[in-house]
Motif scaffolding. Sequence first.
Motif, PDB file in Angstrom:
ATOM      1  N   THR A  88      -2.433   4.588  -5.841  1.00 39.17           N
ATOM      2  CA  THR A  88      -3.114   4.803  -4.557  1.00 39.17           C
ATOM      3  C   THR A  88      -2.173   4.694  -3.368  1.00 39.17           C
ATOM      4  N   ALA A  89      -0.933   4.294  -3.617  1.00 38.83           N
ATOM      5  CA  ALA A  89       0.025   4.098  -2.524  1.00 38.83           C
ATOM      6  C   ALA A  89       0.518   5.440  -1.998  1.00 38.83           C
ATOM      7  N   ASP A 148       2.306   3.503   6.996  1.00 42.09           N
ATOM      8  CA  ASP A 148       1.008   3.979   6.544  1.00 42.09           C
ATOM      9  C   ASP A 148      -0.029   3.433   7.531  1.00 42.09           C
ATOM     10  N   SER A 161       0.820  -1.214   0.000  1.00 36.92           N
ATOM     11  CA  SER A 161       0.000   0.000   0.000  1.00 36.92           C
ATOM     12  C   SER A 161       0.852   1.262   0.000  1.00 36.92           C
ATOM     13  N   SER A 162       2.068   1.168   0.542  1.00 38.25           N
ATOM     14  CA  SER A 162       2.931   2.340   0.669  1.00 38.25           C
ATOM     15  C   SER A 162       4.388   1.912   0.685  1.00 38.25           C
ATOM     16  N   ALA A 221      -3.447  -1.250   5.470  1.00 40.89           N
ATOM     17  CA  ALA A 221      -2.314  -0.833   4.643  1.00 40.89           C
ATOM     18  C   ALA A 221      -1.064  -1.637   4.991  1.00 40.89           C
TER      19      ALA A 221
END
Length: 227
Positions: free
Chosen positions: A32-33, A168, A2-3, A173
């Motif tokens: 979207t990260a 995140d 996610s990040s 996440a």
Amino acid sequence: MSSVAFGGAFFAWPYHAGVAAYLQERDAVPATARVIGTSSGAVVATMLACGIDIAGAGLALGLRADRDGLGGRATPFLRPRAFLAPHIDEMDRALPADAHVRATHRLVITLRRVPSLRQFQVSEYRTRADLLDALAGAVAVPGLTVTVFHRSARFGPCLDGGPGVPDDERPGATTLRVGVFQRGRYHIRPRPALARELLFGVPSDADRRALFERGRADAARHHGGAR
């Protein structure tokens, strides 16, 4: 993922740049990260979040800024303003006109307030000047890039966020953490540990290019092992 989060790196930032270049070349960071950074890791995070070609332009601009900031001296210490100015100028030229739009809600920069030294994160940038102001705070190390602290137009006196970088915190996440120190929860970091002179000295361009390739190779190994 996610990040992706880049910790502080002092002058070993090209290691982060190598990891980021690998991820960028393979479109491995979804739109979207979140891209999170602290200290010199925030500069690499900004390049990645704003679409600067890290392998083609980002590494070169960082090396150029370091060289111009040193001005032929062996150390940047005790000349903080002279060292910082070329870095902000290089980023100003390299960032796209809509960098603040690309960065908002995607790029998270970690800072510390003065005098409390409490960490806080910035993820909204109304203008390019806002983004550059946050970057200047992110690399504000007393005696190195600032005399005492960075006086942000938005946040007042602040300093770099320190070596650690947050995850995140969005529900569900997952964060790929990148660091150059052996302490900390990092998924990608140099092994064996970097020599102190690569972290706290000013390595030669050749040594920093080697750090870049080492980061890229470590990212490839992690990526292959994660499949």
